[in-house]
Design a protein around this motif. Sequence first.
Motif, PDB file in Angstrom:
ATOM      1  N   UNK A  58       0.822  -1.214   0.000  1.00 35.51           N
ATOM      2  CA  UNK A  58       0.000   0.000   0.000  1.00 35.51           C
ATOM      3  C   UNK A  58       0.860   1.271   0.000  1.00 35.51           C
ATOM      4  N   UNK A  59       1.931   1.253  -0.779  1.00 36.81           N
ATOM      5  CA  UNK A  59       2.774   2.431  -0.924  1.00 36.81           C
ATOM      6  C   UNK A  59       3.733   2.680   0.223  1.00 36.81           C
ATOM      7  N   UNK A  60       3.761   1.806   1.206  1.00 39.57           N
ATOM      8  CA  UNK A  60       4.660   1.964   2.354  1.00 39.57           C
ATOM      9  C   UNK A  60       5.748   0.909   2.300  1.00 39.57           C
ATOM     10  N   UNK A  61       6.991   1.343   2.462  1.00 37.36           N
ATOM     11  CA  UNK A  61       8.130   0.432   2.470  1.00 37.36           C
ATOM     12  C   UNK A  61       8.453   0.026   3.902  1.00 37.36           C
ATOM     13  N   UNK A  62       8.676  -1.280   4.086  1.00 38.26           N
ATOM     14  CA  UNK A  62       9.004  -1.830   5.398  1.00 38.26           C
ATOM     15  C   UNK A  62      10.301  -2.614   5.256  1.00 38.26           C
ATOM     16  N   UNK A  63      11.357  -2.257   5.987  1.00 33.89           N
ATOM     17  CA  UNK A  63      12.619  -2.992   5.873  1.00 33.89           C
ATOM     18  C   UNK A  63      12.499  -4.374   6.524  1.00 33.89           C
ATOM     19  N   UNK A  64      13.065  -5.379   5.837  1.00 31.05           N
ATOM     20  CA  UNK A  64      13.024  -6.744   6.344  1.00 31.05           C
ATOM     21  C   UNK A  64      14.282  -7.096   7.096  1.00 31.05           C
ATOM     22  N   UNK A  65      14.353  -8.339   7.550  1.00 31.55           N
ATOM     23  CA  UNK A  65      15.513  -8.814   8.307  1.00 31.55           C
ATOM     24  C   UNK A  65      16.777  -8.816   7.456  1.00 31.55           C
ATOM     25  N   UNK A  66      16.661  -8.910   6.157  1.00 32.79           N
ATOM     26  CA  UNK A  66      17.820  -8.940   5.268  1.00 32.79           C
ATOM     27  C   UNK A  66      18.252  -7.567   4.797  1.00 32.79           C
ATOM     28  N   UNK A  67      17.689  -6.511   5.365  1.00 31.28           N
ATOM     29  CA  UNK A  67      18.026  -5.157   4.914  1.00 31.28           C
ATOM     30  C   UNK A  67      19.465  -4.778   5.242  1.00 31.28           C
ATOM     31  N   UNK A  68      20.049  -5.411   6.221  1.00 29.64           N
ATOM     32  CA  UNK A  68      21.410  -5.059   6.631  1.00 29.64           C
ATOM     33  C   UNK A  68      22.472  -5.823   5.841  1.00 29.64           C
ATOM     34  N   UNK A  69      22.084  -6.796   5.029  1.00 26.74           N
ATOM     35  CA  UNK A  69      23.032  -7.595   4.263  1.00 26.74           C
ATOM     36  C   UNK A  69      23.557  -6.751   3.104  1.00 26.74           C
ATOM     37  N   UNK A  70      24.856  -6.680   2.978  1.00 26.06           N
ATOM     38  CA  UNK A  70      25.491  -5.916   1.904  1.00 26.06           C
ATOM     39  C   UNK A  70      25.686  -6.858   0.719  1.00 26.06           C
ATOM     40  N   UNK A  71      25.678  -6.280  -0.469  1.00 24.67           N
ATOM     41  CA  UNK A  71      25.914  -7.031  -1.676  1.00 24.67           C
ATOM     42  C   UNK A  71      27.376  -7.441  -1.781  1.00 24.67           C
ATOM     43  N   UNK A  72      27.701  -8.234  -2.783  1.00 20.89           N
ATOM     44  CA  UNK A  72      29.059  -8.704  -3.002  1.00 20.89           C
ATOM     45  C   UNK A  72      29.992  -7.519  -3.233  1.00 20.89           C
TER      46      UNK A  72
END
Length: 183
Positions: free
Chosen positions: A166-180
């Motif tokens: 509904x147009x709202x972003x919610x950070x998940x548990x994997x939001x802190x994982x950095x890419x390669x």
Amino acid sequence: MYCKSVFIFALLFVSLSFAEKKKKKDIRDFTDADLEKLYEEWEENDEDELPDDEKPEHLRPKTQMSMEDLQKQASSPEDMIRLSKKGQSVMMFVSIVDPSGAEVTKDFSETITGIWHSNLYNNHIDVQVYNVDIDRALFLFKNGDQAWEAKEFLLKQKECKEVTLEGQNHPGAGAKVKGKQEL
């Protein structure tokens, strides 16, 4: 006596002639008018026979809740939105991340969304999942109020980077994982 048997014979003859007229026509002998009449008979009151949950969304009866009822049942603005979406289709986007820090592949994404779909299905949440990008999936709920329960489940998953509902972003548990990281 003779009159009686003639009368019975005539009655039998008339009934047999009616039976001949009511015989089914061979499908190869149908004209366009016959086919149109048959189609109209099939379609007659067809929509009324379906249960409400099998009808297309625009033909389902709308559950009318007044604002007062919504405010009584809802403990927060998010609950109010959830209750207003009951019985309506709702879409939710989920961003996927590999917890090991590696780049997300199509196979990884499809495997994870398949696991999530199974878990939600086992929890009696009716959802269709479409992978729209390598690291993004679309979750489609026929009963919109189930989307909030699914959101809470997905946000706890380490492969879930973000949920958009509904147009709202919610950070998940994997939001802190950095890419390669490149050297």
